[in-house]
Design a protein around this motif. Structure first.
Motif, PDB file in Angstrom:
ATOM      1  N   SER A 155       0.821  -1.213   0.000  1.00  0.00           N
ATOM      2  CA  SER A 155       0.000   0.000   0.000  1.00  0.00           C
ATOM      3  C   SER A 155       0.859   1.269   0.000  1.00  0.00           C
ATOM      4  O   SER A 155       0.333   2.364  -0.008  1.00  0.00           O
ATOM      5  N   HIS A 171      -1.811   4.202   0.170  1.00  0.00           N
ATOM      6  CA  HIS A 171      -3.236   3.898   0.279  1.00  0.00           C
ATOM      7  C   HIS A 171      -3.519   3.436   1.698  1.00  0.00           C
ATOM      8  O   HIS A 171      -2.772   2.647   2.270  1.00  0.00           O
ATOM      9  N   ASN A 199     -10.179   3.951   2.793  1.00  0.00           N
ATOM     10  CA  ASN A 199     -10.097   4.009   1.327  1.00  0.00           C
ATOM     11  C   ASN A 199      -9.638   5.380   0.824  1.00  0.00           C
ATOM     12  O   ASN A 199     -10.184   5.920  -0.131  1.00  0.00           O
ATOM     13  N   GLY A 237      -5.971   8.036   0.242  1.00  0.00           N
ATOM     14  CA  GLY A 237      -4.542   7.953   0.016  1.00  0.00           C
ATOM     15  C   GLY A 237      -3.993   9.246  -0.533  1.00  0.00           C
ATOM     16  O   GLY A 237      -4.696  10.253  -0.644  1.00  0.00           O
ATOM     17  N   TYR A 257      -3.012  -2.854  -5.734  1.00  0.00           N
ATOM     18  CA  TYR A 257      -2.503  -1.547  -5.314  1.00  0.00           C
ATOM     19  C   TYR A 257      -1.665  -0.911  -6.416  1.00  0.00           C
ATOM     20  O   TYR A 257      -1.703   0.301  -6.603  1.00  0.00           O
TER      21      TYR A 257
END
Length: 155
Positions: free
Chosen positions: A57, A74, A79, A81, A128
């Motif tokens: 992530s 992220h 949810n 980022g 990702y």
């Protein structure tokens, strides 16, 4: 606007098109083998290699010479980022329902820079990297010199 998966070729390269009213605005090709993303729009081309340090992530974008160009993060719990590229910072949020939408902000949380539909993807390591490519492609397209002419398409 909408990112659509066009092909998942036997080569393993996934091709996505950023589309609005049947018009292809940008193309993103993601190679899991090379961990690379290629984004094109008219005559413009970007190529980045992506690396993670065990935490998928958090991704580092490198140019073809291996020089750091930016980073992507992220946060699963909400949810959201951040993308940092070419000394610009973009925050994003994915509204996750039946048809996930990517909402990107740059300076003002009240005024989205871009809103586009993205394919639903399971949470796994490769997704990702694909998501980072879509965020990068959306931010890049929204900041292109032609983007002011297309402001109606971006929201």
């Amino acid at each position: 606007m909408k990112w659509t998966l066009i092909s998942n070729a036997s080569t393993g390269i996934k091709e996505y098109h950023l589309v609005n009213d049947e018009v292809v605005l940008a193309v993103m090709k993601y190679s899991p083998e090379q961990q690379s993303v290629r984004i094109s729009y008219e005559e413009e081309r970007l190529v980045f290699f992506m690396e993670s340090n065990g935490n998928a992530s958090r991704i580092i974008f490198k140019n073809v010479y291996g020089v750091d160009q930016g980073k992507f993060a992220h946060h699963n719990h909400n949810n959201t980022g951040r993308l940092e590229i070419n000394k610009q910072i973009f925050d994003y949020h994915i509204v996750d329902n039946n048809q996930p939408k990517l909402i990107i902000h740059q300076h003002n949380k009240q005024e989205p820079l871009a809103v586009c539909q993205i394919p639903a993807s399971p949470t796994r390591h490769d997704s990702y990297f694909e998501q980072a490519g879509m965020v990068l492609g959306s931010c890049w397209f929204a900041n292109m010199p032609a983007a002011p002419k297309l402001q109606g398409l971006l929201k």
